[in-house]
Design an enzyme around this catalytic site. Structure first.
Site, short mmCIF file in Angstrom:
data_model
loop_
_atom_site.label_atom_id
_atom_site.label_comp_id
_atom_site.label_asym_id
_atom_site.label_seq_id
_atom_site.Cartn_x
_atom_site.Cartn_y
_atom_site.Cartn_z
N ARG A 112 64.10 -31.55 35.31
CA ARG A 112 62.45 -31.39 37.00
C ARG A 112 61.18 -31.42 36.31
NH1 ARG A 112 65.75 -30.89 40.76
NH2 ARG A 112 66.71 -28.91 41.67
N ASP A 130 62.45 -39.60 37.84
CA ASP A 130 62.60 -39.17 38.68
C ASP A 130 62.60 -38.16 39.40
OD1 ASP A 130 64.92 -39.80 41.42
OD2 ASP A 130 66.25 -38.61 40.26
N GLU A 164 56.04 -32.35 43.72
CA GLU A 164 56.73 -33.35 44.55
C GLU A 164 56.09 -33.62 46.00
OE1 GLU A 164 60.50 -33.94 43.46
OE2 GLU A 164 60.67 -34.25 42.00
N HIS A 206 62.86 -38.98 43.78
CA HIS A 206 64.01 -38.17 43.94
C HIS A 206 65.09 -38.36 44.07
CE1 HIS A 206 64.39 -33.70 43.04
NE2 HIS A 206 66.19 -34.32 43.48
P1 NAP Z 1 74.42 -26.97 34.12
O1 NAP Z 1 75.70 -27.58 34.32
O2 NAP Z 1 74.13 -25.83 34.13
O3 NAP Z 1 73.87 -27.67 32.92
C1 NAP Z 1 72.01 -27.39 32.39
C2 NAP Z 1 72.33 -26.95 30.70
O4 NAP Z 1 70.97 -26.93 30.20
C3 NAP Z 1 72.56 -26.54 30.01
O5 NAP Z 1 73.39 -27.03 28.87
C4 NAP Z 1 72.00 -24.81 29.27
O6 NAP Z 1 72.63 -24.98 27.88
C5 NAP Z 1 71.07 -25.80 29.39
N1 NAP Z 1 69.58 -25.26 29.07
C6 NAP Z 1 69.29 -24.36 30.12
N2 NAP Z 1 68.75 -23.58 30.27
C7 NAP Z 1 67.84 -24.43 29.32
C8 NAP Z 1 66.54 -24.03 28.31
N3 NAP Z 1 65.71 -22.82 28.49
N4 NAP Z 1 66.49 -24.83 26.58
C9 NAP Z 1 67.51 -25.84 26.32
N5 NAP Z 1 68.24 -25.61 27.57
C10 NAP Z 1 68.61 -25.33 28.58
O7 NAP Z 1 73.26 -27.84 34.87
P2 NAP Z 1 73.93 -29.36 35.87
O8 NAP Z 1 74.58 -29.71 36.45
O9 NAP Z 1 74.25 -30.49 34.41
O10 NAP Z 1 72.19 -29.95 36.13
C11 NAP Z 1 71.04 -29.96 35.16
C12 NAP Z 1 69.95 -29.98 36.39
O11 NAP Z 1 69.14 -31.47 36.48
C13 NAP Z 1 69.88 -29.05 38.03
O12 NAP Z 1 69.89 -28.14 37.08
C14 NAP Z 1 69.26 -30.21 38.04
O13 NAP Z 1 67.32 -28.71 38.46
C15 NAP Z 1 68.44 -31.70 37.95
N6 NAP Z 1 69.62 -32.42 38.81
C16 NAP Z 1 68.23 -33.29 39.50
C17 NAP Z 1 69.22 -33.90 39.58
C18 NAP Z 1 68.32 -35.21 40.56
O14 NAP Z 1 68.30 -35.44 41.73
N7 NAP Z 1 66.98 -35.52 39.95
C19 NAP Z 1 70.31 -33.83 40.99
C20 NAP Z 1 71.20 -33.10 39.98
C21 NAP Z 1 70.71 -31.91 39.22
P3 NAP Z 1 72.19 -23.43 27.20
O15 NAP Z 1 72.24 -22.36 28.55
O16 NAP Z 1 73.41 -23.27 26.75
O17 NAP Z 1 70.96 -23.69 26.89
C1 8YV Z 2 68.22 -32.39 45.60
C2 8YV Z 2 69.04 -32.49 43.47
O1 8YV Z 2 69.07 -31.36 45.45
O2 8YV Z 2 70.78 -30.49 42.85
C3 8YV Z 2 69.94 -31.13 42.53
O3 8YV Z 2 69.07 -30.03 41.70
O4 8YV Z 2 67.70 -31.92 42.59
C4 8YV Z 2 69.17 -33.28 44.17
O5 8YV Z 2 70.50 -33.73 43.84
C5 8YV Z 2 68.12 -33.20 46.18
O6 8YV Z 2 66.91 -34.02 45.85
C6 8YV Z 2 67.97 -32.08 48.18
O7 8YV Z 2 66.98 -31.64 48.00
#
Ligand code: NAP
Ligand code: 8YV
Length: 323
Positions: free
Chosen positions: A234, A258, A263, A281
């Site tokens: 994010r 990304d 945004e 993104h």
């Molecule tokens: P997840 O499985 O919940 O993983 C989140 C990780 O972040 C965990 O390892 C957690 O570990 C760590 N974390 C959370 N809060 C923290 C903190 N304050 N300090 C340090 N580490 C912390 O989630 P995921 O499925 O991998 O997705 C992660 C994130 O990627 C989403 O929440 C979203 O914002 C982003 N994302 C972006 C896109 C895109 O299109 N660019 C797409 C999908 C997701 P601990 O709880 O042990 O700290």
């Molecule tokens: C968005 C994402 O959902 O899953 C997330 O957290 O950031 C992306 O996959 C996508 O941009 C749709 O708004």
């Protein structure tokens, strides 16, 4: 059977939009004026939200939806939803984990390669006829060879990125709040300590109050002059002005982004930098993965309205016992 009134926030891609319309009495909310009309005419009937487009779901909106039971978020990240307000009302929030993990990890790797090896700039060089006119593209100072990557957030996507980096023979370390017992990667309880020891920082934590601007000037300085930052998590996690300054002053080598703080607005100062690779993104943005995410949104709503537990509820909004 009577269709359940559902507010569709933000734009949905074609297949998910069509399927939502087939299953529910949909009220549009892709633009502010449309949303206002839907809330005014149908707010008192709406029982579900399919939330796309990162639209805010705040207390003021919830107050206009007295019968709301569920917010099904299109995305694994659910920042922008007032979770406390939902929990206070007993409204359940769901997200779309797992179905996008590998796609987003692929995108992170693409971003890292493009950043280290300047592939977008090299292609632009070729297309501009400069290969013919001026000769070979300059050798890149950046390389993945010999790098150590620190992953900020070793959850589902972080682990999928780590597996890819392993295969590419990079050293991997990570920082999270809790050490994972199931991985052998080096754990750092402190982000600055990790940044000092690595030269590549991959950000894949959620956007929460605790992660806001945690990648600040001190972290970037610790990363050092060969440092590469990739942010697939994010925009809010990075102090964006500090990142721009670090890139402009070559405190770090380069960044691949990304996600951004505001945004779809990307600061001109970032656009002007030749050591930043910028994507709009698109981490999960393939038809394949967006269809799977959309289906999970619909399946969560269908499960809930059939009287069953939702499939992928988030931990902050407990699912009431409906037996
Ligand atoms: P997840 O499985 O919940 O993983 C989140 C990780 O972040 C965990 O390892 C957690 O570990 C760590 N974390 C959370 N809060 C923290 C903190 N304050 N300090 C340090 N580490 C912390 O989630 P995921 O499925 O991998 O997705 C992660 C994130 O990627 C989403 O929440 C979203 O914002 C982003 N994302 C972006 C896109 C895109 O299109 N660019 C797409 C999908 C997701 P601990 O709880 O042990 O700290
Ligand atoms: C968005 C994402 O959902 O899953 C997330 O957290 O950031 C992306 O996959 C996508 O941009 C749709 O708004």
């Amino acid at each position: 059977m009577t269709k359940i009134d559902t507010l569709v926030l933000g734009g949905m891609h074609a297949r998910t939009g069509e399927e939502l319309t087939r299953q529910f009495a949909c009220h549009p909310g892709a633009a502010a004026s449309e949303l206002e009309a839907s809330l005014t005419t149908s707010g008192d009937r709406i029982r579900g939200i399919a939330r796309g487009g990162h639209f805010d779901v705040d207390r003021a909106m919830l107050d206009r939806l007295p019968k709301l039971e569920i917010v099904a978020n299109f995305g694994v990240g659910y920042d922008g939803i007032d979770l406390k307000a939902c929990a206070d009302r007993g409204i359940v929030v769901t997200n779309t984990p797992d179905v996008l993990t590998e796609e987003v990890a692929d995108t992170a790797l693409g971003l890292l390669l493009n950043t280290a090896r300047e592939l977008p700039a090299a292609e632009a060089y070729l297309r501009a006829g400069r290969w013919v006119a001026e000769g070979d593209y300059p050798l890149t100072k950046g390389t993945l060879r010999g790098r150590t990557a620190g992953i900020l957030g070793l959850g589902r996507i972080g682990l999928a990125i780590a597996r890819r980096l392993d295969a590419m023979q990079l050293q991997v370390a990570y920082h999270t709040r809790r050490e994972r017992p199931d991985v052998a990667y080096k754990y750092y309880a402190d982000l600055i300590s990790m940044a000092k020891d690595v030269d590549t920082l991959v950000i894949v934590v959620p956007g929460t109050p605790a992660t806001a601007r945690m990648v600040n000037a001190d972290v970037l300085t610790a990363l050092g002059p060969d440092g590469i930052v990739v942010n697939i998590g994010r925009g809010s996690v990075v102090d964006e002005p500090a990142l721009i300054e670090a890139l402009a002053s070559r405190t770090i080598r380069a960044a691949g982004l990304d996600v951004f703080a505001d945004e779809p607005n990307v600061p001109d100062a970032l656009m002007a930098l030749d050591n930043a690779v910028l994507l709009p993104h698109v981490g999960s943005a393939s038809v394949h993965t967006r269809d799977a995410m959309g289906q999970l949104v619909i399946d969560n709503l269908l499960a809930w309205f059939a009287g069953n537990d939702p499939i992928t509820p988030v931990p902050e909004t407990p699912v009431p016992n409906r037996a």
